[in-house]
Design an enzyme around this catalytic site. Structure first.
Site, PDB file in Angstrom:
ATOM      1  N   GLY A 239       0.744  -1.242   0.159  1.00  0.00           N
ATOM      2  CA  GLY A 239      -0.027  -0.032  -0.069  1.00  0.00           C
ATOM      3  C   GLY A 239       0.808   1.306   0.051  1.00  0.00           C
ATOM      4  O   GLY A 239       0.213   2.351   0.044  1.00  0.00           O
ATOM      5  N   PRO A 277       5.235  -4.808  -0.762  1.00  0.00           N
ATOM      6  CA  PRO A 277       4.923  -3.535  -1.847  1.00  0.00           C
ATOM      7  C   PRO A 277       4.848  -4.037  -3.168  1.00  0.00           C
ATOM      8  O   PRO A 277       5.662  -4.950  -3.685  1.00  0.00           O
ATOM      9  CB  PRO A 277       6.618  -3.119  -1.534  1.00  0.00           C
ATOM     10  CG  PRO A 277       7.392  -4.046  -1.063  1.00  0.00           C
ATOM     11  CD  PRO A 277       6.501  -5.037  -0.549  1.00  0.00           C
ATOM     12  N   GLY A 278       4.143  -3.201  -4.107  1.00  0.00           N
ATOM     13  CA  GLY A 278       3.861  -3.581  -5.394  1.00  0.00           C
ATOM     14  C   GLY A 278       4.077  -2.167  -5.909  1.00  0.00           C
ATOM     15  O   GLY A 278       5.135  -1.872  -6.514  1.00  0.00           O
ATOM     16  N   ARG A 279       3.341  -1.324  -5.961  1.00  0.00           N
ATOM     17  CA  ARG A 279       3.125  -0.084  -6.492  1.00  0.00           C
ATOM     18  C   ARG A 279       4.533   0.612  -6.132  1.00  0.00           C
ATOM     19  O   ARG A 279       5.084   1.407  -6.977  1.00  0.00           O
ATOM     20  CB  ARG A 279       1.928   0.727  -5.864  1.00  0.00           C
ATOM     21  CG  ARG A 279       1.794   2.225  -6.683  1.00  0.00           C
ATOM     22  CD  ARG A 279       0.721   2.895  -6.183  1.00  0.00           C
ATOM     23  NE  ARG A 279      -0.404   2.135  -5.824  1.00  0.00           N
ATOM     24  CZ  ARG A 279      -1.504   2.025  -6.432  1.00  0.00           C
ATOM     25  NH1 ARG A 279      -1.598   2.648  -7.752  1.00  0.00           N
ATOM     26  NH2 ARG A 279      -2.656   1.056  -5.926  1.00  0.00           N
ATOM     27  N   ARG A 315      -6.365   2.372 -15.319  1.00  0.00           N
ATOM     28  CA  ARG A 315      -6.618   3.063 -13.937  1.00  0.00           C
ATOM     29  C   ARG A 315      -7.224   4.570 -14.292  1.00  0.00           C
ATOM     30  O   ARG A 315      -8.013   4.817 -13.443  1.00  0.00           O
ATOM     31  CB  ARG A 315      -5.082   3.294 -13.577  1.00  0.00           C
ATOM     32  CG  ARG A 315      -4.328   1.771 -13.167  1.00  0.00           C
ATOM     33  CD  ARG A 315      -2.992   2.082 -12.331  1.00  0.00           C
ATOM     34  NE  ARG A 315      -3.572   2.314 -11.083  1.00  0.00           N
ATOM     35  CZ  ARG A 315      -3.512   3.546 -10.661  1.00  0.00           C
ATOM     36  NH1 ARG A 315      -2.994   4.351 -11.326  1.00  0.00           N
ATOM     37  NH2 ARG A 315      -3.906   3.780  -9.468  1.00  0.00           N
ATOM     38  N   TYR A 319     -10.424   4.112 -11.798  1.00  0.00           N
ATOM     39  CA  TYR A 319     -10.211   4.652 -10.774  1.00  0.00           C
ATOM     40  C   TYR A 319     -10.069   6.270 -10.803  1.00  0.00           C
ATOM     41  O   TYR A 319      -9.627   7.034  -9.726  1.00  0.00           O
ATOM     42  CB  TYR A 319      -8.673   4.332  -9.990  1.00  0.00           C
ATOM     43  CG  TYR A 319      -8.630   2.861  -9.676  1.00  0.00           C
ATOM     44  CD1 TYR A 319      -9.408   1.984  -9.003  1.00  0.00           C
ATOM     45  CD2 TYR A 319      -7.637   2.012 -10.701  1.00  0.00           C
ATOM     46  CE1 TYR A 319      -9.341   0.602  -8.933  1.00  0.00           C
ATOM     47  CE2 TYR A 319      -7.378   0.848 -10.387  1.00  0.00           C
ATOM     48  CZ  TYR A 319      -8.029   0.058  -9.535  1.00  0.00           C
ATOM     49  OH  TYR A 319      -7.661  -1.453  -9.501  1.00  0.00           O
ATOM     50  N   CYS A 358     -14.616   1.085 -28.202  1.00  0.00           N
ATOM     51  CA  CYS A 358     -15.768   1.537 -28.568  1.00  0.00           C
ATOM     52  C   CYS A 358     -16.443   1.706 -27.105  1.00  0.00           C
ATOM     53  O   CYS A 358     -17.521   1.011 -26.864  1.00  0.00           O
ATOM     54  CB  CYS A 358     -16.585   0.663 -29.366  1.00  0.00           C
ATOM     55  SG  CYS A 358     -15.923   0.474 -31.224  1.00  0.00           S
ATOM     56  N   GLU A 359     -16.012   2.716 -26.192  1.00  0.00           N
ATOM     57  CA  GLU A 359     -16.417   2.954 -25.007  1.00  0.00           C
ATOM     58  C   GLU A 359     -16.232   4.654 -24.657  1.00  0.00           C
ATOM     59  O   GLU A 359     -14.983   4.957 -25.071  1.00  0.00           O
ATOM     60  CB  GLU A 359     -16.003   2.088 -23.994  1.00  0.00           C
ATOM     61  CG  GLU A 359     -16.196   0.789 -23.949  1.00  0.00           C
ATOM     62  CD  GLU A 359     -16.955   0.247 -22.654  1.00  0.00           C
ATOM     63  OE1 GLU A 359     -17.002   1.190 -21.637  1.00  0.00           O
ATOM     64  OE2 GLU A 359     -16.776  -0.896 -22.457  1.00  0.00           O
ATOM     65  N   TYR A 387       0.023  -2.070 -11.951  1.00  0.00           N
ATOM     66  CA  TYR A 387      -1.563  -2.347 -12.039  1.00  0.00           C
ATOM     67  C   TYR A 387      -1.469  -1.697 -13.809  1.00  0.00           C
ATOM     68  O   TYR A 387      -2.667  -1.183 -14.141  1.00  0.00           O
ATOM     69  CB  TYR A 387      -2.149  -1.565 -11.201  1.00  0.00           C
ATOM     70  CG  TYR A 387      -1.877  -2.399  -9.974  1.00  0.00           C
ATOM     71  CD1 TYR A 387      -2.283  -3.608  -9.393  1.00  0.00           C
ATOM     72  CD2 TYR A 387      -1.162  -1.442  -8.772  1.00  0.00           C
ATOM     73  CE1 TYR A 387      -1.830  -4.048  -8.233  1.00  0.00           C
ATOM     74  CE2 TYR A 387      -0.840  -1.943  -7.748  1.00  0.00           C
ATOM     75  CZ  TYR A 387      -1.066  -3.068  -7.587  1.00  0.00           C
ATOM     76  OH  TYR A 387      -0.808  -3.679  -6.117  1.00  0.00           O
TER      77      TYR A 387
HETATM   78  N1  LLP Z   1      -0.721  -7.013  -0.399  1.00  0.00           N
HETATM   79  C1  LLP Z   1      -2.021  -7.415  -0.560  1.00  0.00           C
HETATM   80  C2  LLP Z   1      -2.770  -8.579   0.305  1.00  0.00           C
HETATM   81  C3  LLP Z   1      -2.704  -6.692  -1.616  1.00  0.00           C
HETATM   82  O1  LLP Z   1      -4.105  -7.204  -1.935  1.00  0.00           O
HETATM   83  C4  LLP Z   1      -2.017  -5.934  -2.513  1.00  0.00           C
HETATM   84  C5  LLP Z   1      -2.733  -5.018  -3.603  1.00  0.00           C
HETATM   85  C6  LLP Z   1      -0.662  -5.557  -2.063  1.00  0.00           C
HETATM   86  C7  LLP Z   1      -0.085  -6.257  -1.049  1.00  0.00           C
HETATM   87  C8  LLP Z   1       0.150  -4.586  -2.789  1.00  0.00           C
HETATM   88  O2  LLP Z   1      -0.260  -3.381  -2.901  1.00  0.00           O
HETATM   89  P1  LLP Z   1       0.602  -2.008  -3.248  1.00  0.00           P
HETATM   90  O3  LLP Z   1       1.860  -2.110  -2.707  1.00  0.00           O
HETATM   91  O4  LLP Z   1       0.793  -2.239  -4.783  1.00  0.00           O
HETATM   92  O5  LLP Z   1      -0.257  -0.870  -2.943  1.00  0.00           O
HETATM   93  N2  LLP Z   1      -5.518  -2.110  -9.178  1.00  0.00           N
HETATM   94  C9  LLP Z   1      -5.181  -1.068  -8.147  1.00  0.00           C
HETATM   95  C10 LLP Z   1      -4.535  -1.519  -7.002  1.00  0.00           C
HETATM   96  C11 LLP Z   1      -5.000  -2.775  -6.209  1.00  0.00           C
HETATM   97  C12 LLP Z   1      -4.323  -3.305  -5.331  1.00  0.00           C
HETATM   98  C13 LLP Z   1      -4.711  -4.450  -4.979  1.00  0.00           C
HETATM   99  N3  LLP Z   1      -3.954  -5.325  -3.754  1.00  0.00           N
HETATM  100  C14 LLP Z   1      -4.536  -0.008  -8.855  1.00  0.00           C
HETATM  101  O6  LLP Z   1      -4.134   0.078  -9.947  1.00  0.00           O
HETATM  102  O7  LLP Z   1      -4.344   1.101  -8.095  1.00  0.00           O
END
Ligand code: LLP
Length: 434
Positions: A239, A277-279, A315, A319, A358-359, A387
């Site tokens: 997050g 961490p992802g984002r 996105r 969002y 087409c949207e 994402y």
């Molecule tokens: N851990 C869990 C259990 C999660 O569900 C997620 C993301 C993460 C870690 C990684 O979160 P991050 O560090 O990337 O914020 N598609 C959306 C984001 C959905 C996130 C889903 N879960 C977007 O494009 O903003």
């Protein structure tokens, strides 16, 4: 930092010109910077060093194998939520013991697989799942370390689609039930419930929300301790934000300042920490390259129609997300001063940057001030590494984008573009089912 910068007026990924990548790989194409991925992993680890956590890269954010390999070599484990993501993490060479497996809908097959290969931490999302995991572990006679995902009922203050820590959402178990669930598994021979998992949403830009969620977990850990349940793993989730606009997101240190002092005493009690961490790692390590197909002018509007839109990057439409967009080869030296809506440069004009689908919701930016554009121009959509490709679709029978990984002065195709024949490959000969 990130690896995308204008050098002598040309957008580069590290030391490779984006226009060269577009000529060789075509468009739409996601371009990733290996140096940026590494830099982000290092920054996060440095900020959280007092906890010595295992950062489990969230595969869902950017699942390309070449990207996973870069972050794995940099010391990351993986956070996975499906058999497909597990397969990817293993294919990238990640040890099962460095994998955390979450997700509300794990099937019996996926639990069997996770237990058999011995994932490091299986994050359980419900009482019902816990019962099944315990049964499967006993049947297989294999030990498995479990963490209970608790729902702290803390609002992450983010988009409603990506808020995961309130009671209204499907994630985790209410803290008030947690003690009972730990009691149920107290003497289980194989299923060892010994961890807690928190993930309240994405992105969480207000660091105090982490503090609030952690305080709920700490109170629970104390209650569990009094009943004789030792917590050995605390998975703090993901997050952490990324700068979609320059200066928008808290720094890794700001996140660490909110989190580390609270949980540090647990380290002396032998607790191991995971992050997911992802984002933070992937978002600014990726740019989506698009080609302008047509510039359409109608009444007061200008539509810059590109060769992909919401099919490549959902996105903005899903969002209302802001992504900075700029030509990769701007004319007249119109190089942006920062990543935000440009107001300081002369010669910009408002337009909608849209895709070919087409949207009406198929857009990347609405009413955006950009330098004048023509058919054939190359556009870069920034902060698209997380994402982006993972949420891309084949809507309107558009092949998925290609992916390229840049490392220094080398660019390598990390996923080739799909052919039109491949779009049909799964449905050639109807097979009788009944
Ligand atoms: N851990 C869990 C259990 C999660 O569900 C997620 C993301 C993460 C870690 C990684 O979160 P991050 O560090 O990337 O914020 N598609 C959306 C984001 C959905 C996130 C889903 N879960 C977007 O494009 O903003």
């Amino acid at each position: 930092m990130d690896g995308f910068a204008f050098i002598d007026g040309h957008l580069h990924a590290e030391r490779v010109r984006m226009s060269t990548i577009a000529e060789r790989a075509g468009t739409p194409t996601f371009v990733y910077s290996a140096a940026t991925l590494r830099d982000h992993v290092r920054k996060l680890r440095a900020a959280f060093a007092p906890l010595d956590p295992l950062p489990c890269f969230s595969v869902k954010s950017c699942p390309n194998l070449s990207v996973l390999r870069v972050v794995a070599v940099e010391g990351c484990g993986m956070d996975v939520v499906s058999r497909g993501e597990l397969r990817r993490a293993l294919a990238a060479g990640v040890e099962p013991s460095r994998i955390a497996y979450a997700g509300v809908g794990k099937t019996r097959e996926s639990l069997e697989e996770a237990i058999t290969i011995g994932v490091g931490c299986l994050n359980v999302e419900s009482a019902e799942e816990l019962e099944l995991v315990a049964r499967v572990a006993a049947e297989l006679r294999r030990p498995i370390s479990l963490a209970l995902r608790v729902n702290p009922d803390v609002d992450a203050g983010t988009h409603r689609h990506t808020t995961t820590g309130t009671k209204a959402t499907k994630f985790g178990v209410g803290v008030e039930r947690a003690e009972e669930l730990f009691e149920r598994l107290r003497d289980h021979s194989f299923a060892r419930l010994e961890g807690l998992h928190l993930h309240i949403g994405s992105p969480v830009l207000d660091t105090s929300r982490y503090a609030a969620a952690i305080d709920v977990a700490l109170a629970l850990i104390e209650r569990l301790r009094r009943r004789g349940h030792a917590i050995r793993v605390l998975d703090l989730g993901g997050g952490f934000g990324a700068d979609y606009e320059t200066g928008q997101s808290p720094s890794p240190q700001a996140y660490a300042d909110a989190i580390v002092p609270r949980v540090l005493p647990l380290r002396d009690q032998g607790v191991r920490f995971l992050l997911e961490p992802g984002r933070f790692i992937a978002a600014n390590a990726g740019v989506l390259l698009l080609r302008v197909v047509r510039v359409k002018r109608e009444a007061t509007k200008t539509f810059v129609i590109c060769d992909a839109g919401m099919n490549a990057l959902l996105r903005p439409s899903h969002y209302d997300a802001f992504h900075f967009i700029w030509p990769a080869e701007p004319r007249d030296g119109l190089v942006p001063t920062r990543r935000a809506i440009e107001t300081g440069l002369a010669g910009l004009a408002p337009c909608d940057v849209v895709g070919p689908l087409c949207e009406t919701g198929d857009y990347l930016a609405l009413d955006r001030s950009l330098p004048p554009l023509r058919e054939g121009d190359l556009l870069a959509t920034f902060t698209a590494g997380a994402y982006g490709m993972s949420m891309a679709s084949r809507y309107n029978a558009q092949p998925l984008p290609a992916e390229v990984l840049v490392d220094g002065d080398r660019a390598a195709l990390a996923r080739r573009r799909e052919s039109l024949d491949e779009l049909l490959a799964h449905e050639t000969d109807p097979e009788a089912l009944a």
